[in-house]
Design a protein around this motif. Structure first.
Motif, PDB file in Angstrom:
ATOM      1  N   SER A  45       0.838  -1.201   0.000  1.00  0.00           N
ATOM      2  CA  SER A  45       0.000   0.000   0.000  1.00  0.00           C
ATOM      3  C   SER A  45       0.863   1.238   0.000  1.00  0.00           C
ATOM      4  CB  SER A  45      -0.883   0.034   1.249  1.00  0.00           C
ATOM      5  OG  SER A  45      -0.092   0.336   2.379  1.00  0.00           O
ATOM      6  N   SER A  46       0.245   2.337  -0.427  1.00  0.00           N
ATOM      7  CA  SER A  46       0.903   3.627  -0.260  1.00  0.00           C
ATOM      8  C   SER A  46      -0.145   4.553   0.344  1.00  0.00           C
ATOM      9  CB  SER A  46       1.384   4.159  -1.606  1.00  0.00           C
ATOM     10  OG  SER A  46       0.338   4.084  -2.551  1.00  0.00           O
ATOM     11  N   SER A  47       0.281   5.698   0.843  1.00  0.00           N
ATOM     12  CA  SER A  47      -0.677   6.623   1.436  1.00  0.00           C
ATOM     13  C   SER A  47      -0.761   7.866   0.566  1.00  0.00           C
ATOM     14  CB  SER A  47      -0.236   7.015   2.847  1.00  0.00           C
ATOM     15  OG  SER A  47       0.578   6.038   3.408  1.00  0.00           O
ATOM     16  N   PHE A  48      -1.732   8.719   0.864  1.00  0.00           N
ATOM     17  CA  PHE A  48      -1.796   9.990   0.137  1.00  0.00           C
ATOM     18  C   PHE A  48      -0.622  10.864   0.553  1.00  0.00           C
ATOM     19  CE2 PHE A  48      -6.134   9.072   1.780  1.00  0.00           C
ATOM     20  CZ  PHE A  48      -6.656   8.533   0.618  1.00  0.00           C
ATOM     21  N   GLY A  51       2.909   9.851   2.134  1.00  0.00           N
ATOM     22  CA  GLY A  51       2.944   9.101   3.380  1.00  0.00           C
ATOM     23  C   GLY A  51       3.735   7.822   3.193  1.00  0.00           C
ATOM     24  N   PRO A  52       3.823   7.022   4.237  1.00  0.00           N
ATOM     25  CA  PRO A  52       4.655   5.831   4.157  1.00  0.00           C
ATOM     26  C   PRO A  52       4.117   4.769   3.199  1.00  0.00           C
ATOM     27  CG  PRO A  52       3.525   5.954   6.274  1.00  0.00           C
ATOM     28  CD  PRO A  52       3.204   7.199   5.546  1.00  0.00           C
ATOM     29  N   THR A  54       4.012   0.609   2.450  1.00  0.00           N
ATOM     30  CA  THR A  54       4.252  -0.680   3.116  1.00  0.00           C
ATOM     31  C   THR A  54       4.571  -1.734   2.066  1.00  0.00           C
ATOM     32  OG1 THR A  54       1.903  -1.205   3.131  1.00  0.00           O
ATOM     33  CG2 THR A  54       2.796  -0.246   5.128  1.00  0.00           C
ATOM     34  N   ALA A  63       6.951  -0.970   6.995  1.00  0.00           N
ATOM     35  CA  ALA A  63       6.489   0.349   6.564  1.00  0.00           C
ATOM     36  C   ALA A  63       7.701   1.263   6.439  1.00  0.00           C
ATOM     37  CB  ALA A  63       5.496   0.921   7.568  1.00  0.00           C
ATOM     38  N   ILE A  64       7.780   1.976   5.326  1.00  0.00           N
ATOM     39  CA  ILE A  64       8.942   2.821   5.038  1.00  0.00           C
ATOM     40  C   ILE A  64       8.457   4.224   4.706  1.00  0.00           C
ATOM     41  CG2 ILE A  64      11.005   3.044   3.597  1.00  0.00           C
ATOM     42  CD1 ILE A  64      10.570   0.139   2.763  1.00  0.00           C
ATOM     43  N   GLY A  65       9.072   5.221   5.303  1.00  0.00           N
ATOM     44  CA  GLY A  65       8.729   6.611   4.999  1.00  0.00           C
ATOM     45  C   GLY A  65       8.916   6.895   3.515  1.00  0.00           C
ATOM     46  N   PHE A  66       8.126   7.849   2.986  1.00  0.00           N
ATOM     47  CA  PHE A  66       8.106   8.066   1.541  1.00  0.00           C
ATOM     48  C   PHE A  66       9.466   8.463   0.985  1.00  0.00           C
ATOM     49  CE2 PHE A  66       7.306  10.366  -2.376  1.00  0.00           C
ATOM     50  CZ  PHE A  66       6.426   9.511  -3.025  1.00  0.00           C
ATOM     51  N   GLY A  67      10.179   9.333   1.703  1.00  0.00           N
ATOM     52  CA  GLY A  67      11.480   9.799   1.232  1.00  0.00           C
ATOM     53  C   GLY A  67      12.452   8.645   1.069  1.00  0.00           C
TER      54      GLY A  67
ATOM     55  N   PRO B 202      -4.876   3.693   2.972  1.00  0.00           N
ATOM     56  CA  PRO B 202      -5.329   4.976   3.504  1.00  0.00           C
ATOM     57  C   PRO B 202      -6.845   5.069   3.728  1.00  0.00           C
ATOM     58  CG  PRO B 202      -4.097   5.256   1.446  1.00  0.00           C
ATOM     59  CD  PRO B 202      -4.046   3.816   1.782  1.00  0.00           C
ATOM     60  N   THR B 319       1.776  10.729   8.430  1.00  0.00           N
ATOM     61  CA  THR B 319       1.744  12.040   7.779  1.00  0.00           C
ATOM     62  C   THR B 319       1.325  13.124   8.773  1.00  0.00           C
ATOM     63  OG1 THR B 319       0.973  10.796   5.883  1.00  0.00           O
ATOM     64  CG2 THR B 319       1.023  13.165   5.664  1.00  0.00           C
ATOM     65  N   GLU B 417      12.844   9.317   9.130  1.00  0.00           N
ATOM     66  CA  GLU B 417      11.621   8.789   8.550  1.00  0.00           C
ATOM     67  C   GLU B 417      11.201   7.507   9.235  1.00  0.00           C
ATOM     68  OE1 GLU B 417      10.651   9.156   4.356  1.00  0.00           O
ATOM     69  OE2 GLU B 417      12.773   9.576   4.143  1.00  0.00           O
ATOM     70  N   LEU B 418       9.940   7.210   9.063  1.00  0.00           N
ATOM     71  CA  LEU B 418       9.385   5.983   9.631  1.00  0.00           C
ATOM     72  C   LEU B 418      10.030   4.767   8.964  1.00  0.00           C
ATOM     73  CD1 LEU B 418       6.926   5.012  11.455  1.00  0.00           C
ATOM     74  CD2 LEU B 418       5.742   4.685   9.289  1.00  0.00           C
TER      75      LEU B 418
END
Lengths: 81, 568
Positions: A45-48, A51-52, A54, A63-67, B202, B319, B417-418
């Motif tokens: 999955s990704s978030s809007f 966001g992170p 998975t 789960a990994i941060g977007f950057g 989400p 976020t 970051e997470l």
């Protein structure tokens, strides 16, 4: 096969990690979770709004941060993790 | 002899520790539950051994503070029990090989062994023992399976000759072992995995989170109110009140001893909330007002912890949390804070950077009311109407956001970051979940009851000496001028340093308007942490950062209390 970052990969798509763009710090942090070149992964999955992300890697979910995810470069393809 | 329990996060080290030593520790289904070292004793043969539950680590390469400490710990140990998650052997073996290179006698506990069967994983134990060169014992810590064998294997712990490898060589060696030892058959998506996917996406995840959090709040209130209404109130009113009435008569309805034990009579009667004697409010507040909510809150929190939902909530909240200078995982210490701020501040250790820990600890101390404080707010403010309770919570939430944004912009440093592992969903292991509930409830009674009684005693002494009046006159400009509260409310603010629940209780006899009660509750929540939290903050942040944090608390309490006074 198309090469893109984990950030660009679509949810449900699989791929193989070919490189991680970053210094030792990020490479070691990711490697500790078994995320390293050569590994097959599946994006769950990704978030809007950046966001992170998975992913499933070697039967575990991470789960990994977007950057950070944007610096993980994968070859998209039908490889199951 | 010193035995170290080491392994990746969330593989069950603490459950094994508990089984080995009989020492009860808090366990949950998320990485990073154990943030400090726990010691215990066990018998190995005839010898008494010290067992240490080391916080989880993925590697011995010092990539974080926790790993650095784990490495130092290793030098003091005589034997290592490397706890390995059998369903995730490959990643876990990396640390195993690293530990072997340290030349310390070791045994491997292959935990969660029961899960391998239904996940279609087949591990050749003999082959694994041969390739790793140390005893390997399959265990199921939650049921106790294999623990006896693990203890028996300890004297056979060895340190086989292992070459020191580089990063890549080690991963290659792990790959070699897996190739020979593990067979994985294809399996279908289980309902847990479908649920797992749905809870991190989400849209569906956001909806599920709203439902879960709202349901948690409703259930906590329902259980808490039911316990009060059907159990504790009847007990106090029907059994305890007659006893106190008799005692009050015996003491002649007044005098020093009456004030200390029973408190002051309200309209000629004992009032459990307002009388403020050791035997009246001193017992009613902790048992009939706070304890019911402690039980119901920790029951629900335990379910969220043990099923494995919290890391998913962390992903969803990431976020939002970045807006306040934190990342998603900070939601875990924050939620713990709604129970008690002390373990919450300690749990900020799961955050990587100093900046994050400062922001998280400060926000928790200011804007996250503990269960005891909330119970009193429910009791006193709720009696005026739930819209006032909503005002208290709404204000604290707004403070959390605004102050978080300010700190994100003002506090130097970085927020990484997470990057977290999301454990599979599990059904809570009932025995350990209930044990955890008992530990936390007992912990509350043990820690809080003496303080509550002590606070009430001190209040009565100071009252009779007239000390409070002197303070009240001195601070009247702030309390009355800024907060619009009667000057006597300062005693509550001062006592808030000891116990916040008692402090809110002290507002009861002041005949405040509903608006004043809202201001008082908010100010009490925000002003200084209680003394127990204060001590942990000092230990976790250091003196300088503690002072900064306290300055932020006082300043924001003054500003927010003043603003609320103007509005209400």
């Amino acid at each position: 096969m198309p090469v893109k970052s984990l950030g660009q990969l679509r949810a449900g798509e699989s791929g193989k990690i070919i490189r991680i763009e970053g210094g030792h710090g990020i490479i070691n942090r990711l490697a500790a979770l078994d995320i390293r070149p050569g590994r097959n992964i599946r994006k769950l999955s990704s978030s809007f709004i950046r966001g992170p992300v998975t992913i499933e890697v070697n039967r575990a979910q991470v789960a990994i941060g977007f950057g950070m995810a944007s610096r993980i470069i994968v070859e998209a393809g039908n490889t199951s993790p | 002899m010193k035995v170290l329990l080491m392994g990746n996060p969330n593989v069950g080290k603490s459950v094994i520790f508990s089984r080995l030593t009989g020492v009860r520790v808090i366990t949950s289904n998320y990485p990073g539950t154990t943030v400090s070292y726990t010691h215990g004793q066990m018998k190995v043969g005839d010898e008494q051994a010290e067992v240490i539950d080391v916080p989880g680590t993925y590697t011995l390469e010092p990539t974080s503070e926790a790993e650095e400490v784990a490495r130092q710990m290793l030098e003091t140990g005589d034997v290592v029990i490397n706890v390995v998650n059998a369903t995730n052997l490959e990643r876990n073996l990396y640390l195993t090989l690293q530990l072997l290179e340290q030349k310390i006698p070791m045994v491997v506990a292959l935990n969660m062994w029961d899960d391998t069967r239904h996940q279609g994983i087949d591990i050749d134990l003999d082959k694994l023992r041969e390739m790793v060169g140390v005893p390997v014992v399959p265990t199921v810590a939650t049921t106790g399976e294999g623990i006896k064998e693990l203890v028996e294997s300890l004297p056979k712990a060895v340190s086989p000759d292992t070459p020191v490898r580089t990063h890549d060589e080690r991963w290659a060696a792990v790959g070699g072992i897996i190739e020979q030892v593990q067979r994985v058959s294809h399996r279908h998506h289980t309902w847990r995995e479908r649920l797992s996917d749905a809870t991190v996406r989400p849209i569906s995840g956001g909806l599920i989170a709203l439902v879960v959090l709202a349901a948690s709040f409703i259930v906590v209130r329902f259980i808490g109110e039911s316990l009060i209404g059907y159990v504790f109130d009847p007990l106090f009113n029907n059994l305890w009140l007659p006893v106190l009435d008799r005692l009050s008569d015996l003491l002649g309805g007044g005098g020093f001893l009456h004030t200390v034990l029973i408190g002051s009579l309200i309209n000629g009667n004992i009032d459990f909330v307002q009388s403020f004697g050791l035997l009246s409010s001193g017992l009613y507040v902790p048992f009939a007002m706070v304890l019911p909510y402690i039980v119901s809150f920790y029951l629900i929190l335990g379910l969220l912890e043990d099923t494995g939902y919290l890391p998913r909530l962390a992903v969803l909240m990431d976020t939002v949390m970045h807006r306040v200078g934190l990342h998603g995982y900070a939601i875990i210490p924050t939620l713990l804070g709604f129970g008690c701020n002390v373990p919450a501040v300690m749990a900020t250790r799961i955050l990587e950077s100093k900046r994050e820990r400062f922001i998280a600890a400060t926000l928790i101390s200011i804007a996250v009311p503990c269960a005891a404080l909330q119970a009193m707010i429910f009791g006193l403010v709720g009696a005026r109407g739930w819209q006032y309770v909503a005002m208290v919570y709404g204000t604290l939430f707004a403070v959390w956001i605004v102050l978080g944004i300010i700190m994100r912009l003002a506090v130097r440093g970085f927020t990484p970051e997470l990057l977290i592992e999301i454990p599979p969903y599990r059904l809570p292991p009932w025995r350990t979940s209930l044990q955890k509930l008992w530990m936390r409830t007992y912990g509350f009674l043990k820690e809080a009851l003496p303080l509550i009684l002590g606070a009430i005693f001190v209040i009565n002494i100071l009252h009779s000496l007239g000390v409070f009046e002197a303070i009240a006159n001195f601070t009247a400009p702030v309390v009355t001028g800024i907060f619009g509260l009667p000057k006597e409310a300062v005693t509550a603010i001062a006592i808030g340093f000891l116990r916040k629940d008692v402090a809110v209780g002290m507002l009861a006899p002041l005949a405040l308007t509903s608006g004043q009660l809202v201001v008082g509750s908010v100010v009490l929540s925000m002003f200084f942490p209680c003394v127990a939290t204060f001590v942990v903050l000092l230990r976790e942040l250091g003196l300088l950062n503690l002072l900064k944090s306290v300055a932020i608390m006082i300043l924001s309490a003054l500003v927010v209390g003043g603003l609320l006074n103007l509005i209400l």
